[in-house]
Design a protein around this motif. Structure first.
Motif, PDB file in Angstrom:
ATOM      1  N   SER A 462       4.080 -85.578  -7.096  1.00 48.19           N
ATOM      2  CA  SER A 462       2.888 -86.497  -7.291  1.00 48.19           C
ATOM      3  C   SER A 462       2.919 -87.474  -8.472  1.00 48.19           C
ATOM      4  O   SER A 462       2.284 -88.113  -8.787  1.00 48.19           O
ATOM      5  CB  SER A 462       1.418 -86.053  -7.180  1.00 48.19           C
ATOM      6  N   GLY A 463       4.063 -86.958  -9.579  1.00 50.11           N
ATOM      7  CA  GLY A 463       4.159 -87.431 -10.632  1.00 50.11           C
ATOM      8  C   GLY A 463       3.339 -86.993 -11.737  1.00 50.11           C
ATOM      9  O   GLY A 463       3.185 -87.707 -12.965  1.00 50.11           O
ATOM     10  N   CYS A 464       2.539 -86.170 -11.468  1.00 50.48           N
ATOM     11  CA  CYS A 464       1.754 -85.270 -12.653  1.00 50.48           C
ATOM     12  C   CYS A 464       2.521 -84.277 -13.318  1.00 50.48           C
ATOM     13  O   CYS A 464       2.754 -83.127 -12.568  1.00 50.48           O
ATOM     14  CB  CYS A 464       0.451 -84.654 -11.708  1.00 50.48           C
ATOM     15  N   VAL A 465       2.840 -84.331 -14.540  1.00 52.29           N
ATOM     16  CA  VAL A 465       3.566 -83.519 -15.062  1.00 52.29           C
ATOM     17  C   VAL A 465       3.152 -82.482 -15.607  1.00 52.29           C
ATOM     18  O   VAL A 465       2.159 -82.328 -16.564  1.00 52.29           O
ATOM     19  CB  VAL A 465       4.541 -84.328 -16.156  1.00 52.29           C
ATOM     20  N   PRO A 466       3.714 -81.125 -15.153  1.00 57.33           N
ATOM     21  CA  PRO A 466       2.649 -80.041 -15.795  1.00 57.33           C
ATOM     22  C   PRO A 466       3.144 -79.698 -16.844  1.00 57.33           C
ATOM     23  O   PRO A 466       4.020 -79.991 -17.535  1.00 57.33           O
ATOM     24  CB  PRO A 466       3.344 -78.734 -14.679  1.00 57.33           C
ATOM     25  N   GLU A 467       2.066 -78.941 -17.779  1.00 54.33           N
ATOM     26  CA  GLU A 467       2.439 -79.072 -19.125  1.00 54.33           C
ATOM     27  C   GLU A 467       2.257 -77.294 -19.669  1.00 54.33           C
ATOM     28  O   GLU A 467       2.123 -76.469 -18.595  1.00 54.33           O
ATOM     29  CB  GLU A 467       0.976 -79.239 -19.980  1.00 54.33           C
ATOM     30  N   SER A 468       2.751 -76.682 -20.655  1.00 54.28           N
ATOM     31  CA  SER A 468       2.877 -75.460 -21.344  1.00 54.28           C
ATOM     32  C   SER A 468       1.628 -74.487 -20.544  1.00 54.28           C
ATOM     33  O   SER A 468       1.936 -73.502 -20.333  1.00 54.28           O
ATOM     34  CB  SER A 468       3.077 -75.356 -22.610  1.00 54.28           C
ATOM     35  N   MET A 469       0.605 -75.320 -20.766  1.00 55.83           N
ATOM     36  CA  MET A 469      -0.844 -74.318 -20.232  1.00 55.83           C
ATOM     37  C   MET A 469      -0.468 -74.052 -18.833  1.00 55.83           C
ATOM     38  O   MET A 469      -0.963 -72.794 -18.149  1.00 55.83           O
ATOM     39  CB  MET A 469      -1.999 -75.177 -20.623  1.00 55.83           C
ATOM     40  N   THR A 470      -0.222 -74.895 -17.872  1.00 52.91           N
ATOM     41  CA  THR A 470      -0.002 -74.843 -16.501  1.00 52.91           C
ATOM     42  C   THR A 470       1.010 -73.493 -16.304  1.00 52.91           C
ATOM     43  O   THR A 470       0.652 -72.526 -15.458  1.00 52.91           O
ATOM     44  CB  THR A 470       0.494 -75.982 -15.767  1.00 52.91           C
ATOM     45  N   TYR A 471       2.133 -73.685 -16.776  1.00 50.06           N
ATOM     46  CA  TYR A 471       3.222 -72.547 -16.892  1.00 50.06           C
ATOM     47  C   TYR A 471       2.791 -71.309 -17.219  1.00 50.06           C
ATOM     48  O   TYR A 471       2.764 -70.251 -16.726  1.00 50.06           O
ATOM     49  CB  TYR A 471       4.531 -73.187 -17.240  1.00 50.06           C
ATOM     50  N   GLY A 472       2.203 -71.454 -18.472  1.00 53.10           N
ATOM     51  CA  GLY A 472       1.672 -70.134 -19.146  1.00 53.10           C
ATOM     52  C   GLY A 472       0.800 -69.369 -18.315  1.00 53.10           C
ATOM     53  O   GLY A 472       1.070 -68.296 -18.379  1.00 53.10           O
ATOM     54  N   SER A 473      -0.241 -69.931 -17.730  1.00 53.96           N
ATOM     55  CA  SER A 473      -1.171 -69.086 -17.067  1.00 53.96           C
ATOM     56  C   SER A 473      -0.295 -68.476 -15.920  1.00 53.96           C
ATOM     57  O   SER A 473      -0.654 -67.373 -15.713  1.00 53.96           O
ATOM     58  CB  SER A 473      -2.089 -70.058 -16.426  1.00 53.96           C
ATOM     59  N   LEU A 474       0.562 -69.038 -15.199  1.00 56.69           N
ATOM     60  CA  LEU A 474       1.309 -68.389 -14.139  1.00 56.69           C
ATOM     61  C   LEU A 474       2.181 -67.423 -14.596  1.00 56.69           C
ATOM     62  O   LEU A 474       2.455 -66.258 -13.847  1.00 56.69           O
ATOM     63  CB  LEU A 474       2.010 -69.622 -13.161  1.00 56.69           C
ATOM     64  N   VAL A 475       3.020 -67.655 -15.436  1.00 57.28           N
ATOM     65  CA  VAL A 475       3.943 -66.637 -16.174  1.00 57.28           C
ATOM     66  C   VAL A 475       3.102 -65.332 -16.620  1.00 57.28           C
ATOM     67  O   VAL A 475       3.576 -64.319 -16.278  1.00 57.28           O
ATOM     68  CB  VAL A 475       4.845 -67.301 -17.251  1.00 57.28           C
ATOM     69  N   TYR A 476       1.873 -65.686 -17.277  1.00 55.39           N
ATOM     70  CA  TYR A 476       1.194 -64.408 -17.576  1.00 55.39           C
ATOM     71  C   TYR A 476       0.649 -63.717 -16.630  1.00 55.39           C
ATOM     72  O   TYR A 476       0.837 -62.443 -16.578  1.00 55.39           O
ATOM     73  CB  TYR A 476       0.067 -65.019 -18.540  1.00 55.39           C
ATOM     74  N   ALA A 477       0.455 -64.150 -15.495  1.00 54.02           N
ATOM     75  CA  ALA A 477      -0.260 -63.538 -14.337  1.00 54.02           C
ATOM     76  C   ALA A 477       0.775 -62.804 -13.500  1.00 54.02           C
ATOM     77  O   ALA A 477       0.545 -61.766 -13.117  1.00 54.02           O
ATOM     78  CB  ALA A 477      -0.716 -64.762 -13.315  1.00 54.02           C
ATOM     79  N   LEU A 478       1.970 -63.312 -13.394  1.00 51.34           N
ATOM     80  CA  LEU A 478       3.269 -62.632 -13.092  1.00 51.34           C
ATOM     81  C   LEU A 478       3.657 -61.354 -14.052  1.00 51.34           C
ATOM     82  O   LEU A 478       3.799 -60.345 -13.435  1.00 51.34           O
ATOM     83  CB  LEU A 478       4.536 -63.743 -12.626  1.00 51.34           C
ATOM     84  N   CYS A 479       3.934 -61.715 -15.157  1.00 50.17           N
ATOM     85  CA  CYS A 479       4.043 -60.582 -16.025  1.00 50.17           C
ATOM     86  C   CYS A 479       2.885 -59.438 -16.137  1.00 50.17           C
ATOM     87  O   CYS A 479       3.283 -58.383 -16.009  1.00 50.17           O
ATOM     88  CB  CYS A 479       4.112 -60.916 -17.489  1.00 50.17           C
ATOM     89  N   ARG A 480       1.717 -59.854 -16.083  1.00 53.50           N
ATOM     90  CA  ARG A 480       0.479 -58.979 -15.943  1.00 53.50           C
ATOM     91  C   ARG A 480       0.594 -57.946 -14.511  1.00 53.50           C
ATOM     92  O   ARG A 480       0.239 -56.781 -14.722  1.00 53.50           O
ATOM     93  CB  ARG A 480      -0.857 -59.502 -16.023  1.00 53.50           C
ATOM     94  N   ALA A 481       1.119 -58.580 -13.462  1.00 51.61           N
ATOM     95  CA  ALA A 481       1.366 -58.004 -12.141  1.00 51.61           C
ATOM     96  C   ALA A 481       2.651 -57.075 -11.986  1.00 51.61           C
ATOM     97  O   ALA A 481       2.946 -56.655 -10.996  1.00 51.61           O
ATOM     98  CB  ALA A 481       1.180 -58.855 -10.976  1.00 51.61           C
ATOM     99  N   SER A 482       3.280 -57.151 -13.366  1.00 49.18           N
ATOM    100  CA  SER A 482       4.556 -56.360 -13.411  1.00 49.18           C
ATOM    101  C   SER A 482       5.681 -56.900 -12.589  1.00 49.18           C
ATOM    102  O   SER A 482       6.412 -56.427 -12.012  1.00 49.18           O
ATOM    103  CB  SER A 482       4.406 -54.892 -13.021  1.00 49.18           C
ATOM    104  N   ARG A 483       5.600 -58.370 -12.397  1.00 50.55           N
ATOM    105  CA  ARG A 483       6.417 -59.150 -11.635  1.00 50.55           C
ATOM    106  C   ARG A 483       7.332 -59.915 -12.680  1.00 50.55           C
ATOM    107  O   ARG A 483       7.261 -61.268 -12.529  1.00 50.55           O
ATOM    108  CB  ARG A 483       5.862 -59.954 -10.539  1.00 50.55           C
ATOM    109  N   THR A 484       8.056 -59.332 -13.358  1.00 52.85           N
ATOM    110  CA  THR A 484       8.683 -59.938 -14.668  1.00 52.85           C
ATOM    111  C   THR A 484       9.904 -60.619 -13.973  1.00 52.85           C
ATOM    112  O   THR A 484      10.395 -61.739 -14.485  1.00 52.85           O
ATOM    113  CB  THR A 484       9.287 -59.108 -15.622  1.00 52.85           C
ATOM    114  N   ASP A 485      10.640 -60.208 -12.834  1.00 51.56           N
ATOM    115  CA  ASP A 485      11.630 -60.945 -12.165  1.00 51.56           C
ATOM    116  C   ASP A 485      11.310 -62.068 -11.766  1.00 51.56           C
ATOM    117  O   ASP A 485      11.901 -63.419 -11.817  1.00 51.56           O
ATOM    118  CB  ASP A 485      12.348 -59.978 -11.202  1.00 51.56           C
TER     119      ASP A 485
END
Length: 581
Positions: A462-485
């Motif tokens: 849609s042309g809405c460029v995600p920013e670090s905060m968007t990605y950071g939340s998701l990366v943090y959630a995956l790491c917290r769930a031990s899904r580092t891969d």
């Protein structure tokens, strides 16, 4: 007296739109028009010019062109440069610049000589439309057609150049003026435009030097109120409030007006010099300048943003004693300050005052109240406000929906927040990056990690460029769930979109990998982080110390400690405890 039927019909056809336009706009004197129609058998170009001017002033440019190309031609009346100028000016003021330029080309082809009024009209319109190249081309071609630019020509062009930051070109034009005869010397309007341009480009040193030259008479032009107000506003916006408040600035008989003082108050507030800004009100009164609603609104907003709502309320009550009535903007600041201070009950009481004073709450008012109700967990009230807003024919915007989504996510009602996102789509209101950030964070917090991944695809498409905060939340959630891969795969995919992880994201990854016992991958990410120019911080080292300590790598721990100390960084208490254990 017998009137020629042909002329009678033409006059009748011409009279109806003119009379209507005249009555509606109340800007045209009907007497010349009546005289024109009485003498319809011998219309002159002057008569036509009066009619064309009346139509153009009323915005009836299409009818003006119709008469210009129809009745004038049939009557055998040749247009003059005044005729062309009248229509070109009307077209430009009606935002029909293209048609104006075409008429200019036409008059040149017909052998007419455009005068300085023609050029000034078009150059001014071109500058306002942002077409500086065409404006400069017209200016450059004036002399070849025997037309000498005047001070208006230069001032308009200089103003246009300054507004788009082309200061060097504007300066060259001023120098060009001073090299010519005194007929085209810069006036105060010219210098005010240039001064404003300098201030907007943060070139305050040159702006102050220009002011000194104006004040000492070396430029043969004296500064006016606009000059002083422009410089003071520019200094304040550049954070130079001390220079702006300097007594020397208002020496020499210059009396600041309310606009000047408002610039000072605004600048002081933005520099967090609240007490000094507040004291400016008394200074204004002492000098015979009455603070207006803008003065008070700026102060009220600043106090509210500084969480000093009670002082803002005192100012609100003090306005009445000086005969100044607060407007919706003033009340919006108070309501917002109260809501953000968890005093939504008082905010709604203030909102009632808005109604009682017969003021109309605007969309900002409703957005603030909806956000306040959501923050207080009162979604029923937020829903009622939303319905009232729609009932008043105010289209909810991204701020309205963002407040609802944020409140629902913080209350753990993520499904309801998703429904609001769907409603936005149905109403044609595109979410912005803040909306997605809030929803992604809410979904991640509730353990629904897969759904945000879908949003990333949706955002990019849609042309809405995600920013670090968007990605950071998701990366943090995956790491917290031990899904580092999965976290590493996500980061790799995001890089393909052109995204460069920031220090926070790298820290999350490094910490997650160390905690998962993936030492080699953690070191690889750390090396990539440094290679990309991101400096490890205390969080990075804490994660590394923890990982090395858990793996029993004492030598690695001590080596890292040496590197940290060499960088002048001291490990915090938690890190020291882990090393000693």
């Amino acid at each position: 007296m017998c009137i020629n039927p042909h002329h009678h019909t033409a006059a009748a056809n011409l009279l109806v739109p003119i009379t209507t336009a005249t009555i509606n706009t109340q800007r045209v004197n009907l007497c010349p028009l009546k005289f024109f129609f009485v003498r319809s058998s011998s219309r002159s170009v002057a008569d036509y010019n009066i009619v064309l001017q009346s139509l153009c002033r009323a915005g009836e440019t299409a009818r003006a062109l119709e008469i210009f190309r129809g009745e004038m031609a049939r009557d055998g009346v040749a247009p003059t440069i005044v005729t062309y100028n009248t229509i070109i000016n009307g077209l430009c003021k009606s935002n029909e610049l293209g048609a104006g330029m075409e008429l200019f080309e036409e008059l040149v082809k017909r052998g007419h000589h455009p005068d300085v009024v023609t050029y000034n009209t078009l150059i001014d319109s071109l500058c306002k439309a942002g077409d500086l190249e065409e404006a400069r081309r017209l200016h450059g071609g004036m002399s070849s057609r025997g037309c000498v630019p005047n001070v208006v020509t230069y001032s308009v062009l200089i103003n246009g150049l300054c507004k788009v930051g082309r200061i060097d070109e504007a300066r060259e034009l001023i120098q060009e003026m001073t090299r010519k005869s005194c007929d085209v010397l810069p006036n105060i309007i010219t210098y005010n435009s240039f001064l404003d341009g300098l201030c907007k480009q943060s070139m305050t040193a040159e702006a102050c030097e220009l002011m000194r030259s104006l004040r000492d008479g070396s430029l043969r032009v004296s500064p006016d109120t606009v000059t002083f107000s422009t410089l003071i506003d520019g200094l304040c916006k550049c954070g130079q409030t001390d220079e702006a408040c300097n007594d020397d600035m208002i020496a020499g008989g210059y009396v600041p007006n309310v606009v000047t003082y408002n610039a000072l108050v605004n600048g002081l507030c933005k520099a967090d010099k609240m007490e000094r800004a507040h004291a400016m009100i008394e200074s204004m009164v002492d000098k015979g300048v009455t603070p207006d609603v803008i003065t008070y609104s700026v102060l009220v907003d600043a106090f509210c943003k500084a969480s000093r709502v009670d002082e803002a309320l005192e100012l609100l009550h003090g306005m009445a004693s000086r005969g100044c009535t607060p407007n919706v903007v003033t009340f919006n600041s108070i309501i917002d300050g109260l809501c953000k201070s968890d005093r939504s009950g008082e905010a709604f009481q203030i909102a009632l005052q808005v109604y009682n004073r017969m003021l109309v709450p605007d969309k900002v008012t409703f957005n603030i109240l909806i956000a306040g109700a959501c923050k207080a967990g009162n979604f029923e009230q937020a829903s009622a406000l939303f319905e009232e807003m729609v009932a008043k024919n105010m289209q909810p915007d991204v701020m309205t929906f963002g407040a609802l989504i944020d409140g629902l996510c913080k209350a753990g009602q993520v499904e309801a927040a998703r429904d609001i996102l769907d409603l936005m789509g149905n109403l044609g209101v595109p979410p912005n990056v803040v909306t997605y950030n809030v929803l992604v964070h809410g979904l991640c917090k509730s353990g629904r990690i897969e759904e945000p991944c879908e949003f990333l695809e949706e955002m990019v498409s849609s042309g809405c460029v995600p920013e670090s905060m968007t990605y950071g939340s998701l990366v943090y959630a995956l790491c917290r769930a031990s899904r580092t891969d999965d976290a590493l795969q996500l980061v790799s995919k995001l890089k393909s979109f052109g995204w460069d992880p920031d220090t926070v994201t790298y820290n999350i990854l490094v910490d997650g990998l160390w905690k998962s016992g993936k030492t080699e991958q953690a070191i690889t990410v750390l090396e990539e982080m440094v290679g990309k120019g991101h400096q490890p911080d205390s969080f990075t080292f804490a994660a590394c110390f923890g990982g090395l300590h858990r793996s029993g790598n004492l030598a690695g721990t001590m080596e890292l400690l040496r590197v940290v100390l060499a960088k002048g960084m001291l490990p915090d208490a938690t890190t020291c405890s882990s090393i000693l254990d």
